[in-house]
Design an enzyme around this catalytic site. Structure first.
Site, PDB file in Angstrom:
ATOM      1  N   LYS A  57       0.827  -1.210   0.138  1.00  8.44           N
ATOM      2  CA  LYS A  57      -0.010   0.070   0.002  1.00  8.44           C
ATOM      3  C   LYS A  57       0.964   1.044  -0.006  1.00  8.44           C
ATOM      4  CE  LYS A  57      -3.893  -2.457   2.242  1.00  8.44           C
ATOM      5  NZ  LYS A  57      -4.679  -2.653   3.441  1.00  8.44           N
ATOM      6  N   GLN A 101      -4.848  -1.311   9.945  1.00  6.77           N
ATOM      7  CA  GLN A 101      -4.811  -2.615   9.029  1.00  6.77           C
ATOM      8  C   GLN A 101      -5.173  -3.680   9.963  1.00  6.77           C
ATOM      9  OE1 GLN A 101      -3.433  -3.055   6.004  1.00  6.77           O
ATOM     10  NE2 GLN A 101      -4.322  -5.126   6.468  1.00  6.77           N
ATOM     11  N   ASP A 127     -11.382   3.080   4.067  1.00  8.73           N
ATOM     12  CA  ASP A 127     -11.625   1.371   4.090  1.00  8.73           C
ATOM     13  C   ASP A 127     -13.344   1.136   4.111  1.00  8.73           C
ATOM     14  OD1 ASP A 127      -9.685  -0.416   4.038  1.00  8.73           O
ATOM     15  OD2 ASP A 127      -9.338  -0.516   6.003  1.00  8.73           O
TER      16      ASP A 127
END
Ligand code: NDP
Length: 314
Positions: A57, A101, A127
């Site tokens: 990422k 994460q 997200d």
């Protein structure tokens, strides 16, 4: 269809195309705002898969002209310490996107992940896990939507697979993958069935699908009997397998994947058995299918959040 191998949907190429398009828009943002869109990634602990995902990422963000910062916390961090980092990023005026994460270290407890997702400013929730964004998705209102589900739709669209009117079956009902994919397909006028571990006659239900999405987390679970000839099969699964007997049951002797396994001692396998290629019309490989799209959509969401905040939307 027999004997005609499925068309492999090239997630790497589609993701590269999306990232190229984003680069132009990011440059325009930088020009107008005199700063780069900024993504804060929070990594708690040292889960090996998470380390790889986060590294990818950061690399992709940097290549596209985004600023991405990694904030690390030790596996021993308390929940209030994680929430404090999120609060700092929420308050930072030049931070546009926040990603914590997953998974968090198990020691934080089962409820920690939702508590952290709930704490992220919904306008920075790249997200798409915040309940406000999930609610907006249900109502088909503009929102930040989870990256993997968004990537699936992009991959279908850009591969010329028609969604409107199609019969879609999604196996998996998680909040972060199965449910949002089902909603996005529904909003695009597919007729959607969601399956899970209690579904009766699962292979038969799946075999009714024009578009079959596997988001299960079980290596090579979807075998040819699950697939209608000519159907499109989207494999979300990312399963690391190190058991030689399992790998030998999935991949034929002499295959490239088996050679990869012999060299590395483990291999990443999707939820779809490779033999499905003999029945499906199109399918995504693992790796190289949905995975690269997930990262591309993270970058797209960060830019979207940055543009929306700077133009005062939402
Ligand atoms: P979860 O474990 O949260 O959900 C799995 C789902 O599969 C559940 O709904 C479960 O049903 C269902 N399931 C499990 N076993 C069976 C079975 N035998 N028959 C039918 N359904 C079953 O996983 P996630 O949704 O988080 O992830 C799914 C997969 O996608 C994983 O391999 C994960 O690594 C991968 N993934 C890939 C991403 C990417 O970028 N490509 C991003 C995120 C995830 P029930 O609800 O009844 O338990």
């Amino acid at each position: 269809m027999i004997g005609m191998p499925a068309r492999m949907l090239d997630g790497v190429a589609v993701a590269a195309q999306i990232r190229l398009e984003l680069t132009t828009r990011i440059a325009a943002f930088v020009e107008a705002q005199r700063r780069s869109p900024r993504l804060g990634i929070v990594l708690v602990g040292e889960d090996p898969s998470s380390e790889i995902y986060v590294r990818n990422k950061l690399k992709s963000a940097g290549e596209s002209g985004l600023r991405a910062d990694l904030i690390r916390l030790p596996a021993t961090a308390r929940l209030d310490e994680v929430l404090e980092v999120v609060a700092t990023l929420n308050a930072a005026p030049d931070c546009d996107g926040i990603l914590v994460q997953s998974p968090l270290p198990p020691a934080l407890g089962a409820a920690a992940e939702q508590a952290v997702f709930d704490a992220v400013d919904p306008r920075k929730d790249v997200d798409g896990f915040h309940p406000e964004n999930v609610g907006r998705l249900v109502q088909k209102r503009p929102s930040l939507v989870a990256c993997t589900p968004l990537g699936v739709i992009e991959l279908l669209d850009r591969s010329g697979i028609a969604i409107d009117g199609a019969r879609a079956v999604v196996v998996g009902r998680s909040d972060i993958v199965g449910k949002p994919i089902a909603l996005l397909l529904l909003h695009r006028n597919a007729t959607v069935t969601i399956c899970h571990s209690r579904t009766r006659d699962l292979p038969a239900v799946c075999a009714s699908a024009d578009i079959l999405v596997a988001a299960i987390g079980r290596p090579a679970f979807v075998t040819p009997e699950f697939v209608k000839p000519g159907a499109t099969v989207i494999d979300i699964g990312i399963n690391r397998v190190s058991d030689a007997a399992v790998v030998h049951r999935i991949f034929a002797d002499g295959s490239r994947r088996l050679a990869d396994f012999e060299r590395r001692g483990s291999i990443v396998v999707g939820d779809v058995h490779p033999d499905v290629a003999g029945v499906a019309g199109a399918m995504t490989p693992v790796p190289g299918g949905v995975g690269p799209l997930t990262i591309a959509m993270l970058l797209a969401n960060t830019l979207k959040a940055a543009e929306a905040r700077c133009s005062g939307l939402r």
